[in-house]
Design a protein around this motif. Sequence first.
Motif, PDB file in Angstrom:
ATOM      1  N   UNK A 251       0.820  -1.205   0.000  1.00  0.00           N
ATOM      2  CA  UNK A 251       0.000   0.000   0.000  1.00  0.00           C
ATOM      3  C   UNK A 251       0.857   1.259   0.000  1.00  0.00           C
ATOM      4  N   UNK A 252       1.951   1.237   0.742  1.00  0.00           N
ATOM      5  CA  UNK A 252       2.852   2.386   0.763  1.00  0.00           C
ATOM      6  C   UNK A 252       3.473   2.614  -0.620  1.00  0.00           C
ATOM      7  N   UNK A 253       3.923   1.532  -1.261  1.00  0.00           N
ATOM      8  CA  UNK A 253       4.498   1.645  -2.607  1.00  0.00           C
ATOM      9  C   UNK A 253       3.441   2.162  -3.574  1.00  0.00           C
ATOM     10  N   UNK A 254       2.245   1.634  -3.498  1.00  0.00           N
ATOM     11  CA  UNK A 254       1.175   2.057  -4.393  1.00  0.00           C
ATOM     12  C   UNK A 254       0.836   3.535  -4.167  1.00  0.00           C
ATOM     13  N   UNK A 255       0.739   3.943  -2.893  1.00  0.00           N
ATOM     14  CA  UNK A 255       0.383   5.333  -2.571  1.00  0.00           C
ATOM     15  C   UNK A 255       1.497   6.294  -2.967  1.00  0.00           C
ATOM     16  N   UNK A 256       2.748   5.875  -2.749  1.00  0.00           N
ATOM     17  CA  UNK A 256       3.881   6.771  -2.994  1.00  0.00           C
ATOM     18  C   UNK A 256       4.238   6.872  -4.474  1.00  0.00           C
ATOM     19  N   UNK A 257       4.257   5.761  -5.193  1.00  0.00           N
ATOM     20  CA  UNK A 257       4.782   5.759  -6.549  1.00  0.00           C
ATOM     21  C   UNK A 257       3.740   5.559  -7.644  1.00  0.00           C
ATOM     22  N   UNK A 258       2.629   4.943  -7.350  1.00  0.00           N
ATOM     23  CA  UNK A 258       1.701   4.583  -8.411  1.00  0.00           C
ATOM     24  C   UNK A 258       0.429   5.430  -8.432  1.00  0.00           C
ATOM     25  N   UNK A 259       0.069   6.035  -7.325  1.00  0.00           N
ATOM     26  CA  UNK A 259      -1.149   6.833  -7.267  1.00  0.00           C
ATOM     27  C   UNK A 259      -0.880   8.197  -7.858  1.00  0.00           C
ATOM     28  N   UNK A 260      -1.783   8.675  -8.709  1.00  0.00           N
ATOM     29  CA  UNK A 260      -1.580   9.983  -9.346  1.00  0.00           C
ATOM     30  C   UNK A 260      -2.453  11.030  -8.718  1.00  0.00           C
TER      31      UNK A 260
END
Length: 78
Positions: A69-78
């Motif tokens: 979730x941290x990776x998704x929130x930090x790098x993948x969420x626009x």
Amino acid sequence: MPIVWLIVIGAAAGFLATRFMRLNLGTLETVGIGIAGALIGGLIIRFLLVITGMLAGLVGAVLGAMLLLWVWKTYLQK
């Protein structure tokens, strides 16, 4: 062989337990109590290891999900 090993460990455990508890028992009682204690203690330890193993798996799964979730929130969420 496991039966002989259980008797040897039970005898040693019974001897040590009777000395720690300051009891004076006969040889058969000491060995019997030691064997029973080895069975009970072994079952308790196995039970705790299974529960701890399951809990560790849950904790690992939650930490892994939090990392994703941290990776998704930090790098993948626009």
